[in-house]
Design a protein around this motif. Structure first.
Motif, PDB file in Angstrom:
ATOM      1  N   THR A   9       0.721  -1.175   0.056  1.00 46.93           N
ATOM      2  CA  THR A   9      -0.052  -0.032   0.025  1.00 46.93           C
ATOM      3  C   THR A   9       0.900   1.015   0.156  1.00 46.93           C
ATOM      4  OG1 THR A   9      -1.571  -1.272   1.297  1.00 46.93           O
ATOM      5  CG2 THR A   9      -1.957   1.327   1.383  1.00 46.93           C
ATOM      6  N   LEU A  10       0.369   2.100  -0.777  1.00 43.85           N
ATOM      7  CA  LEU A  10       1.104   3.477  -0.949  1.00 43.85           C
ATOM      8  C   LEU A  10       0.023   4.505  -0.557  1.00 43.85           C
ATOM      9  CD1 LEU A  10       3.562   5.295  -1.698  1.00 43.85           C
ATOM     10  CD2 LEU A  10       2.588   5.311  -4.030  1.00 43.85           C
ATOM     11  N   VAL A  11       0.321   5.408   0.355  1.00 41.86           N
ATOM     12  CA  VAL A  11      -0.605   6.422   0.724  1.00 41.86           C
ATOM     13  C   VAL A  11       0.049   7.621   0.270  1.00 41.86           C
ATOM     14  CG1 VAL A  11      -1.549   7.490   2.616  1.00 41.86           C
ATOM     15  CG2 VAL A  11      -1.325   5.026   2.716  1.00 41.86           C
ATOM     16  N   ILE A  12      -0.467   8.380  -0.735  1.00 41.77           N
ATOM     17  CA  ILE A  12      -0.128   9.569  -1.076  1.00 41.77           C
ATOM     18  C   ILE A  12      -1.082  10.907  -0.721  1.00 41.77           C
ATOM     19  CG2 ILE A  12       0.641  10.985  -3.342  1.00 41.77           C
ATOM     20  CD1 ILE A  12       0.956   8.331  -4.622  1.00 41.77           C
ATOM     21  N   ALA A  13      -0.340  11.680  -0.125  1.00 41.77           N
ATOM     22  CA  ALA A  13      -1.293  12.981   0.368  1.00 41.77           C
ATOM     23  C   ALA A  13      -0.712  14.346   0.290  1.00 41.77           C
ATOM     24  CB  ALA A  13      -1.557  12.851   1.901  1.00 41.77           C
ATOM     25  N   ALA A  35       2.897  -0.198   5.054  1.00 38.34           N
ATOM     26  CA  ALA A  35       2.639   0.838   4.020  1.00 38.34           C
ATOM     27  C   ALA A  35       3.573   1.924   4.162  1.00 38.34           C
ATOM     28  CB  ALA A  35       1.011   1.339   4.442  1.00 38.34           C
ATOM     29  N   GLU A  36       3.732   2.612   2.685  1.00 41.59           N
ATOM     30  CA  GLU A  36       4.545   3.598   2.635  1.00 41.59           C
ATOM     31  C   GLU A  36       3.714   4.892   2.499  1.00 41.59           C
ATOM     32  OE1 GLU A  36       7.249   2.975  -0.582  1.00 41.59           O
ATOM     33  OE2 GLU A  36       7.166   1.073  -0.354  1.00 41.59           O
ATOM     34  N   LEU A  37       4.392   5.953   2.896  1.00 38.46           N
ATOM     35  CA  LEU A  37       3.562   7.303   2.781  1.00 38.46           C
ATOM     36  C   LEU A  37       4.400   8.328   2.261  1.00 38.46           C
ATOM     37  CD1 LEU A  37       1.553   9.424   4.033  1.00 38.46           C
ATOM     38  CD2 LEU A  37       2.689   9.853   5.981  1.00 38.46           C
ATOM     39  N   VAL A  38       3.874   9.019   1.134  1.00 42.91           N
ATOM     40  CA  VAL A  38       4.536  10.096   0.642  1.00 42.91           C
ATOM     41  C   VAL A  38       3.550  11.362   0.659  1.00 42.91           C
ATOM     42  CG1 VAL A  38       5.039  11.212  -1.653  1.00 42.91           C
ATOM     43  CG2 VAL A  38       5.524   8.510  -1.257  1.00 42.91           C
ATOM     44  N   LEU A  39       4.215  12.374   1.274  1.00 44.39           N
ATOM     45  CA  LEU A  39       3.630  13.923   1.182  1.00 44.39           C
ATOM     46  C   LEU A  39       4.203  14.491   0.313  1.00 44.39           C
ATOM     47  CD1 LEU A  39       3.326  14.297   5.519  1.00 44.39           C
ATOM     48  CD2 LEU A  39       1.543  13.695   3.555  1.00 44.39           C
ATOM     49  N   LEU A  40       3.300  15.097  -0.653  1.00 47.97           N
ATOM     50  CA  LEU A  40       3.857  15.987  -1.728  1.00 47.97           C
ATOM     51  C   LEU A  40       3.516  17.536  -1.212  1.00 47.97           C
ATOM     52  CD1 LEU A  40       1.747  14.486  -4.870  1.00 47.97           C
ATOM     53  CD2 LEU A  40       4.314  14.095  -3.957  1.00 47.97           C
ATOM     54  N   PHE A  62       6.861   2.742  -6.661  1.00 53.29           N
ATOM     55  CA  PHE A  62       6.192   1.933  -5.737  1.00 53.29           C
ATOM     56  C   PHE A  62       5.632   0.394  -6.583  1.00 53.29           C
ATOM     57  CE2 PHE A  62       2.325   0.361  -3.869  1.00 53.29           C
ATOM     58  CZ  PHE A  62       2.746  -0.042  -2.595  1.00 53.29           C
ATOM     59  N   LEU A  63       4.861   0.623  -7.653  1.00 54.97           N
ATOM     60  CA  LEU A  63       4.574  -0.618  -8.265  1.00 54.97           C
ATOM     61  C   LEU A  63       5.849  -1.355  -8.909  1.00 54.97           C
ATOM     62  CD1 LEU A  63       1.597   0.806 -10.548  1.00 54.97           C
ATOM     63  CD2 LEU A  63       1.603  -0.745  -8.341  1.00 54.97           C
ATOM     64  N   GLY A  64       6.852  -0.844  -9.336  1.00 57.62           N
ATOM     65  CA  GLY A  64       8.058  -1.381  -9.404  1.00 57.62           C
ATOM     66  C   GLY A  64       8.686  -2.316  -8.546  1.00 57.62           C
ATOM     67  N   ARG A  65       8.900  -1.618  -7.383  1.00 57.22           N
ATOM     68  CA  ARG A  65       9.218  -2.326  -6.156  1.00 57.22           C
ATOM     69  C   ARG A  65       8.447  -3.410  -5.708  1.00 57.22           C
ATOM     70  NH1 ARG A  65       9.831   2.983  -4.493  1.00 57.22           N
ATOM     71  NH2 ARG A  65       8.059   2.994  -2.954  1.00 57.22           N
ATOM     72  N   SER A  66       6.896  -3.199  -5.722  1.00 59.30           N
ATOM     73  CA  SER A  66       6.065  -4.288  -5.362  1.00 59.30           C
ATOM     74  C   SER A  66       6.061  -5.546  -6.307  1.00 59.30           C
ATOM     75  CB  SER A  66       4.374  -3.560  -5.637  1.00 59.30           C
ATOM     76  OG  SER A  66       4.640  -2.738  -4.506  1.00 59.30           O
ATOM     77  N   ARG A  67       6.261  -5.144  -7.672  1.00 59.76           N
ATOM     78  CA  ARG A  67       6.102  -6.316  -8.455  1.00 59.76           C
ATOM     79  C   ARG A  67       7.668  -7.118  -8.220  1.00 59.76           C
ATOM     80  NH1 ARG A  67       5.852  -5.950 -15.257  1.00 59.76           N
ATOM     81  NH2 ARG A  67       5.754  -8.073 -15.283  1.00 59.76           N
TER      82      ARG A  67
END
Length: 70
Positions: A9-13, A35-40, A62-67
């Motif tokens: 899970t990636l949480v982007i906020a 889960a990972e968090l990115v705050l823009l 994120f999808l590259g790492r998850s794959r």
């Protein structure tokens, strides 16, 4: 309930989001195992509209790492 999520899970906020402020995003991220968090920066609630390149870059990474973990 968040603890039941087992998918990567990636949480982007956005740092300036009044609807889902950073502390709420941090709480969501903390409730999901690994889960990972990115705050823009300089972003509010419509991240994909406000900063499509940044969102795409974070999602792609994120999808590259998850794959590679599968």
């Amino acid at each position: 309930m968040l603890g039941r999520i087992r998918a990567p899970t990636l949480v982007i906020a956005g740092r300036d989001d009044p609807s889902t402020p950073p502390p709420m995003a941090e709480e969501i991220c903390a409730g999901i195992p690994q889960a990972e968090l990115v705050l823009l920066p300089r972003a509010a609630h419509l991240l994909a509209v406000e900063h499509p390149g940044m969102v795409a870059a974070h999602l792609g990474a994120f999808l590259g790492r998850s794959r590679s973990e599968v």
